[in-house]
Write an enzyme that holds these catalytic residues in place. Structure first.
Site, PDB file in Angstrom:
ATOM      1  N   LYS A 174      -6.153 -12.889  -5.431  1.00 40.30           N
ATOM      2  CA  LYS A 174      -6.841 -12.172  -4.127  1.00 40.30           C
ATOM      3  C   LYS A 174      -6.877 -10.668  -4.571  1.00 40.30           C
ATOM      4  CE  LYS A 174      -1.493 -13.167  -4.120  1.00 40.30           C
ATOM      5  NZ  LYS A 174      -1.677 -13.762  -4.376  1.00 40.30           N
ATOM      6  N   ASN A 191      -0.201  -5.536  -1.266  1.00 38.73           N
ATOM      7  CA  ASN A 191       0.329  -6.301  -2.577  1.00 38.73           C
ATOM      8  C   ASN A 191      -0.131  -5.202  -3.552  1.00 38.73           C
ATOM      9  OD1 ASN A 191       2.011  -8.344  -3.126  1.00 38.73           O
ATOM     10  ND2 ASN A 191       1.029  -9.455  -4.271  1.00 38.73           N
ATOM     11  N   HIS A 209       5.588 -19.906  -6.347  1.00 36.43           N
ATOM     12  CA  HIS A 209       6.737 -18.986  -6.054  1.00 36.43           C
ATOM     13  C   HIS A 209       7.743 -20.881  -4.897  1.00 36.43           C
ATOM     14  CE1 HIS A 209       5.126 -15.913  -6.590  1.00 36.43           C
ATOM     15  NE2 HIS A 209       4.062 -16.161  -6.101  1.00 36.43           N
TER      16      HIS A 209
END
Length: 432
Positions: free
Chosen positions: A112, A135, A181
């Site tokens: 990303k 981010n 995660h």
């Protein structure tokens, strides 16, 4: 309006600056120590804050709480705030309320950052009034506070998406979803997958959802739910190097710094966005030729005595390493290891058998790696420092080979973070 912000990193401070700018009563609370630079920014803006504590009486006075993405939803403080009827949102949600710009939001387990940066670069090269962040780089809130744009390209993590309510990107992009995660999602992959799909929860039929047509997890989820936005599945496996045909336009990737099948796909997605927004193919080609990726992502460091050294320290999971090894076209000495996140290494076996001549295990605990790969590669060595890793790699690599740092693991056993690991790799290589 009384805004309380939990966490004083880039996201929290950006939200505080925007909140103060909009005339809201603003207070920042961080349970740890606030970095000097962020503390200075808060003081310059005359924004009250506290560190090393959360004063609950002050927090519970909030009309709304903006939570750092690093703070889990499950902690007792967040649960108590919500039980009192106080909304808890992400900085992304807050910033989106204060801009009329068109939003291009990009998420995925891997790729990303590269895709976000490339999308921005293609639009910027084509003359669009565009900003980039989220981010990566500057927080979305800081971008909105500093300069209104016509377009924002945002990299978004699942943690940021967990805190949205009305956030609506006009173009949403989902590159891939692989286990990562999971400690934040009760070790349930479906919860993580659903978090990623929140990126399109507020899209309308006028919006666009670009997704990986060959990712089985995405395809299954798409099939399970009726898509409201326009769905644009992008092929992955069928893309051919170096000519990339997007619609009726064809682009030459041979001069682009991005290599590998995964980056061919990333480029296709970025090009699709640029074309949809009206960029001319000639300007897109110029952007592809001039693009420079962020450090630590398949970064070519140097060629020493005919051996190429590549820094892919950002590859902290197996899926990222899969694409890195897949992009190797020379015999490879692979540096791997760190803090294992429950990795399953079987997807790498084919590439390891085909391309890897030696493995350097870099970590405090390498037993899992040794157990998994000792019967796959005859030459396997253990080291406890980056300098030792480069020394051993240089011994094993011959002219025409590649030394690849692509760890598949977190960095915290020996390094501050993946950037520190990558920087130490580059420094050691440049000493050869």
């Amino acid at each position: 309006m009384n805004i309380v912000i939990l966490g004083a990193g880039e996201s929290g401070v950006g939200a505080a600056i925007l909140s103060k700018q909009k005339g809201y009563q603003t207070f920042v609370s961080d349970y740890g120590k606030i970095a000097p630079d962020f503390k200075q920014q808060l003081e310059k803006q005359d924004i009250p804050y506290e560190e090393n504590q959360h004063t609950r009486e002050r927090i519970f006075e909030a009309t709304e709480v903006i939570k750092s993405p690093g703070i889990p939803d499950t902690i007792e403080l967040i649960q108590t705030i919500r039980s009192r009827g106080i909304p808890v949102i992400s900085e992304i949600e807050f910033a989106a309320r204060h801009t009329a710009a068109s939003l291009i939001a990009i998420t995925g387990s891997n790729g990303k950052t590269t895709t976000t940066n490339l999308t921005y670069h293609l639009l910027h090269t084509a003359g669009f009034n565009v900003g980039v962040g989220g981010n990566i780089g500057k927080s979305f809130a800081r971008l909105v506070a500093e300069n209104q744009r016509d377009y924002f390209v945002l990299e978004l993590s699942s943690f940021q998406l967990d805190g949205i309510r009305d956030f609506r990107p006009q173009i949403a992009m989902l590159l891939n979803v692989t286990p990562d995660h999971l400690d934040r999602y009760d070790y349930q992959f479906e919860k993580y997958l659903q978090s990623k799909f929140r990126i399109l929860m507020n899209q309308t039929a006028d919006d666009l959802f670009i997704y990986n047509a060959d990712d089985p997890n995405i395809r299954r989820k798409v099939d399970e739910q009726a898509l409201i936005p326009q769905g644009l599945p992008i092929p992955f496996n069928s893309l051919q190097w170096p000519k990339l045909k997007v619609g009726v336009a064809e682009f030459d990737m041979s001069q682009c710094s991005l290599k590998g099948q995964h980056n061919l796909f990333n480029a296709y997605c970025a090009i699709e966005v640029a074309l949809r927004l009206g960029a001319a193919p000639a300007s897109i080609q110029k952007g592809l030729d001039s693009f420079v990726n962020d450090p630590h992502r398949m970064e070519r460091v140097a060629t020493v005595q005919g051996v190429e050294y590549i820094n892919d320290s950002k590859a902290t999971n197996v899926d990222a390493v899969y694409f890195a090894l897949g992009a190797m076209d020379k015999p490879t000495v692979w540096i791997v290891g760190g803090t294992d996140k429950g990795n399953e290494y079987e997807p790498l076996f084919e590439f390891v058998n085909q391309k890897v001549k030696a493995i350097i295990c870099l970590g405090l605990d390498n037993q899992k790696l040794i157990s998994v790969f000792s019967d796959k590669v005859a030459d396997l060595v253990e080291v406890k420092s980056m300098e030792a890793a480069i020394e051993q790699a240089a011994i094993r690599a011959e002219k025409g080979d590649t030394v690849l740092l692509s760890p598949a693991c977190a960095s915290f056993d020996l390094f501050e973070n993946y950037k520190d690991r990558g920087d130490q790799f580059k420094a050691a290589v440049l000493k050869l």
